[in-house]
Scaffold this motif. Structure first.
Motif, PDB file in Angstrom:
ATOM      1  N   UNK A 162       0.811  -1.224   0.000  1.00 60.46           N
ATOM      2  CA  UNK A 162       0.000   0.000   0.000  1.00 60.46           C
ATOM      3  C   UNK A 162       0.842   1.272   0.000  1.00 60.46           C
ATOM      4  N   UNK A 163       2.101   1.184   0.405  1.00 60.85           N
ATOM      5  CA  UNK A 163       2.924   2.393   0.509  1.00 60.85           C
ATOM      6  C   UNK A 163       3.706   2.682  -0.764  1.00 60.85           C
ATOM      7  N   UNK A 164       3.329   2.000  -1.862  1.00 63.72           N
ATOM      8  CA  UNK A 164       4.113   2.152  -3.092  1.00 63.72           C
ATOM      9  C   UNK A 164       3.860   3.513  -3.737  1.00 63.72           C
ATOM     10  N   UNK A 165       4.626   3.773  -4.783  1.00 64.54           N
ATOM     11  CA  UNK A 165       4.365   4.966  -5.572  1.00 64.54           C
ATOM     12  C   UNK A 165       3.045   4.763  -6.311  1.00 64.54           C
ATOM     13  N   UNK A 166       2.089   5.678  -6.169  1.00 68.43           N
ATOM     14  CA  UNK A 166       0.755   5.393  -6.693  1.00 68.43           C
ATOM     15  C   UNK A 166       0.570   5.646  -8.185  1.00 68.43           C
ATOM     16  N   UNK A 167       1.507   6.328  -8.840  1.00 67.78           N
ATOM     17  CA  UNK A 167       1.227   6.778 -10.203  1.00 67.78           C
ATOM     18  C   UNK A 167       1.889   5.944 -11.285  1.00 67.78           C
ATOM     19  N   UNK A 180      10.493   7.769 -11.243  1.00 68.41           N
ATOM     20  CA  UNK A 180      11.703   6.965 -11.039  1.00 68.41           C
ATOM     21  C   UNK A 180      12.784   7.748 -10.322  1.00 68.41           C
ATOM     22  N   UNK A 181      13.020   8.982 -10.782  1.00 69.54           N
ATOM     23  CA  UNK A 181      14.055   9.784 -10.133  1.00 69.54           C
ATOM     24  C   UNK A 181      13.612  10.197  -8.733  1.00 69.54           C
ATOM     25  N   UNK A 182      12.293  10.437  -8.562  1.00 67.19           N
ATOM     26  CA  UNK A 182      11.806  10.778  -7.222  1.00 67.19           C
ATOM     27  C   UNK A 182      12.041   9.610  -6.269  1.00 67.19           C
ATOM     28  N   UNK A 183      11.822   8.384  -6.759  1.00 70.22           N
ATOM     29  CA  UNK A 183      12.055   7.213  -5.913  1.00 70.22           C
ATOM     30  C   UNK A 183      13.528   7.143  -5.532  1.00 70.22           C
ATOM     31  N   UNK A 240      22.776   1.616  -3.234  1.00 71.47           N
ATOM     32  CA  UNK A 240      22.354   0.599  -4.201  1.00 71.47           C
ATOM     33  C   UNK A 240      20.950   0.898  -4.712  1.00 71.47           C
ATOM     34  N   UNK A 241      20.023   1.163  -3.773  1.00 74.60           N
ATOM     35  CA  UNK A 241      18.654   1.453  -4.171  1.00 74.60           C
ATOM     36  C   UNK A 241      18.579   2.674  -5.067  1.00 74.60           C
ATOM     37  N   UNK A 242      19.349   3.690  -4.717  1.00 76.26           N
ATOM     38  CA  UNK A 242      19.331   4.913  -5.519  1.00 76.26           C
ATOM     39  C   UNK A 242      19.818   4.665  -6.927  1.00 76.26           C
ATOM     40  N   UNK A 243      20.988   4.009  -7.011  1.00 76.56           N
ATOM     41  CA  UNK A 243      21.566   3.794  -8.339  1.00 76.56           C
ATOM     42  C   UNK A 243      20.697   2.859  -9.163  1.00 76.56           C
ATOM     43  N   UNK A 244      20.098   1.855  -8.497  1.00 77.41           N
ATOM     44  CA  UNK A 244      19.242   0.924  -9.215  1.00 77.41           C
ATOM     45  C   UNK A 244      18.021   1.655  -9.772  1.00 77.41           C
ATOM     46  N   UNK A 245      17.410   2.502  -8.938  1.00 77.74           N
ATOM     47  CA  UNK A 245      16.231   3.249  -9.411  1.00 77.74           C
ATOM     48  C   UNK A 245      16.605   4.145 -10.575  1.00 77.74           C
ATOM     49  N   UNK A 246      17.725   4.845 -10.453  1.00 77.60           N
ATOM     50  CA  UNK A 246      18.154   5.732 -11.539  1.00 77.60           C
ATOM     51  C   UNK A 246      18.441   4.914 -12.800  1.00 77.60           C
ATOM     52  N   UNK A 247      19.147   3.801 -12.633  1.00 80.11           N
ATOM     53  CA  UNK A 247      19.532   2.998 -13.786  1.00 80.11           C
ATOM     54  C   UNK A 247      18.333   2.424 -14.519  1.00 80.11           C
ATOM     55  N   UNK A 248      17.388   1.856 -13.768  1.00 83.27           N
ATOM     56  CA  UNK A 248      16.219   1.258 -14.413  1.00 83.27           C
ATOM     57  C   UNK A 248      15.380   2.322 -15.108  1.00 83.27           C
ATOM     58  N   UNK A 249      15.217   3.466 -14.430  1.00 77.64           N
ATOM     59  CA  UNK A 249      14.447   4.552 -15.046  1.00 77.64           C
ATOM     60  C   UNK A 249      15.113   5.013 -16.336  1.00 77.64           C
TER      61      UNK A 249
END
Lengths: 142, 435
Positions: B73-78, B361-364, B373-382
């Motif tokens: 439930x706490x995920x990014x909603x959009x 993605x960048x906001x995450x 790790x989480x930051x770079x992974x989010x940036x990379x996937x986005x």
């Protein structure tokens, strides 16, 4: 109802849902931006505190730039007969905190000495305006 | 000033309270796709089979929304509504352009949705991507190598690049899996090294060079991947991986010279490829002047431009245009087909969805200030998703030379759909992770 009319209506419906989708998207973006702005302002921790020496209950959060003086419009109101309306200001530049006297009548003291121009502030410094004295307590930074 | 973003972005009921919005977006997406399918059904009265695609999509969309609401439930909603609009639109467009492929694509949606949910709901996926990075990368490289030996092309043409592995009628493109595994590898490796790296880069300003000890492993893995892709002549994917890798390196180090070097290397590589590969030469030539050979080699791109012109602002309407003139419109050129039938309005919505993807993605990544790790992974996937979308959209519009990539979530292609959904699943997981 002929097929042409039905298709036209469906096309209208699709177009309207696209526009509605876009508008909702932009509403969301606007909303989020306002929220995160407000949150950032709220969460910005002060860099430290100004503690009044002889009045321990008085504590001002340090969020430069801030001004000191007798007028009520200042960030910190110094209610002393020797304080000018706008007496001094604390600002941040080049990663340092600076204390500056704003051409006050009776001058500003730092650790007992009158200051000349802009002076760098450090943790534990005591700013004196009239009889009032404030001790600077910086938060430990990472 | 120390701003604790991890705290500021997780208010008790602040940021993620847009419940109404997420359901509204999802409902509008459903309405749009339903209107499209109804139109197609009216145009093709004798073909009830097309509803199976819509039903599958609706089941996936509803099931996914329900499970995410329940478990995360706490995920990014959009992110989720945007991705569902894109995938539904893709199915619809494929059903319109190439009905023979639509059923297959709809069936691929099920494992794609499952992979997204697995990545989003189970934290193990994230841990495995990090913990078994060498194993995963070796496996992916092995699969890539296998395509050289036993690769096929489902279209059956002899000359077409053989990028697929086939088993019992199911074809998978290992290059797609490579994308997500490489990003995870880079992210976990750079996260471990980022402190050392910043220190060394600090010294590099004083005259020292980047330490090969530091960059060695990534450069080696990246070169291996690139070599295989080049050998395979999968130049679009090679280019994409190169660009994302350089941007990630920049994000991890914060050194602008990496960007400068990347631009130079890209230009150099393009220059070399122009003389080494006939395909690249062709692509660049028709990019510079498609009209010289509009009926021949540049036929596809010229037809794509015609489709954009024919679409106008509101498009010709679903089923009313003639996107059939664009060869293989359901794959690389699906963007042009959408432009013709939904017009500028459709294109703006489409690009906004990818924009939303980039923004969220960048906001995450920003929210996860605590974990490199989480930051770079989010940036990379986005970056991977958005750069791919940008490259193919620009290619179809003749802003850039064509790079045979798929438009994520929309183009025909099961492996691409699966991997794109998996990436979104990881982003959803990162957006809701325990802090």
């Amino acid at each position: 109802m002929s097929i042409e009319v039905a298709i036209f209506l469906l096309r209208l419906l699709a177009g309207i849902s696209l526009v509605a989708f876009l508008l909702t998207l932009f509403a969301v973006i606007m909303r989020q931006m306002r929220q995160s702005e407000a949150l950032l302002k709220l969460s910005a921790e002060p860099q430290g505190y100004l503690l009044r020496e002889d009045e321990p209950a008085e504590r001002h959060a340090l969020r430069p730039p801030l001004t000191l003086g007798r007028a009520g419009s200042n960030s910190i109101v110094v209610d002393d007969a020797f304080a000018s309306a706008l007496h001094a200001q604390i600002s941040e530049s080049e990663g340092k905190l600076w204390l500056e006297d704003c051409q006050s009548r009776n001058g500003t003291r730092l650790n007992g000495e009158p200051i000349g121009g802009r002076t760098i502030l450090a943790d534990g410094d005591i700013i004196g305006i009239g009889k009032w004295r404030y001790r600077l307590a910086l938060s430990t930074r990472e | 000033m120390r701003v604790d973003l991890t705290q500021s972005t997780a208010p008790p009921s602040g940021l993620h309270s847009g419940k109404g919005f997420r359901w509204a977006l999802l409902a509008l997406a459903c309405g749009f796709v339903l209107a499209g399918y109804t139109t197609l059904a009216l145009l093709r009265p004798g073909d009830p089979a097309l509803w199976s695609g819509f039903c599958l999509w609706l089941l996936c969309a509803a099931g996914g929304a329900f499970l995410l609401e329940l478990k995360l439930p706490a995920r990014d909603p959009y992110l989720y509504p945007a991705v569902m609009l894109l995938s539904g639109w893709g199915l619809l467009a494929i059903e319109r352009l190439a009905p023979a492929f639509a059923e297959r694509q709809a069936i691929w949606l099920v494992p794609a949705m499952a992979s997204m949910l697995l990545a989003a709901i189970f934290p193990q996926a994230l841990r495995w991507l990090r913990g078994y990075r060498y194993v995963l990368l070796t496996l992916a490289l092995a699969l890539l190598l296998a395509t050289i030996a036993v690769g096929t092309n489902p279209s059956g043409f002899e000359a077409a690049p053989r990028l697929w592995l086939g088993l019992g009628g199911i074809y998978f493109q290992p290059a797609e899996a490579m994308k997500v595994i490489l990003v995870a590898f880079f992210a976990s490796y750079l996260a471990e090294q980022s402190a050392t790296m910043r220190a060394l880069l600090g010294k590099a300003r004083a005259g020292m060079n980047l330490s090969p000890r530091l960059l060695g492993p990534i450069l080696l893995m990246w070169l291996l991947a690139l070599l295989i892709l080049l050998w395979q002549r999968d130049l679009g994917t090679a280019m994409l991986i190169f660009i994302v890798f350089m941007l990630l390196l920049y994000v991890a180090s914060g050194d602008w010279r990496i960007i400068a070097a990347a631009v130079m290397l890209v230009l150099l590589a393009a220059f070399a490829a122009y003389f080494l590969f006939d395909l690249v030469q062709l692509r660049v030539d028709i990019w510079v002047d498609p009209w010289a050979d509009a009926d021949g080699r540049a036929y596809q791109i010229v037809q794509s431009l015609m489709a954009f012109a024919a679409g106008g602002i509101f498009g010709s309407g679903l089923g009313m245009g003639a996107p059939g003139y664009i060869p293989v419109a359901h794959s690389d050129f699906i963007f042009a087909a959408i432009a013709e039938e939904w017009g500028l309005l459709g294109i703006i919505t489409l690009v906004s969805c990818y924009g939303l993807l980039a923004w969220r993605g960048f906001a995450i990544a920003l929210q996860r200030a605590g974990s490199a790790f989480g930051q770079l992974l989010a940036v990379g996937l986005t970056l991977m998703l958005v750069a791919q979308a940008l490259m193919i959209m620009a290619g179809v519009l003749k802003l850039l030379p064509l790079t045979g990539l798929t438009l994520p979530f929309i183009s025909y292609g099961g492996s691409s759909l699966l991997v794109s959904f998996f990436m979104v699943g990881i982003l959803l997981r990162l957006s809701a992770s325990e802090r």
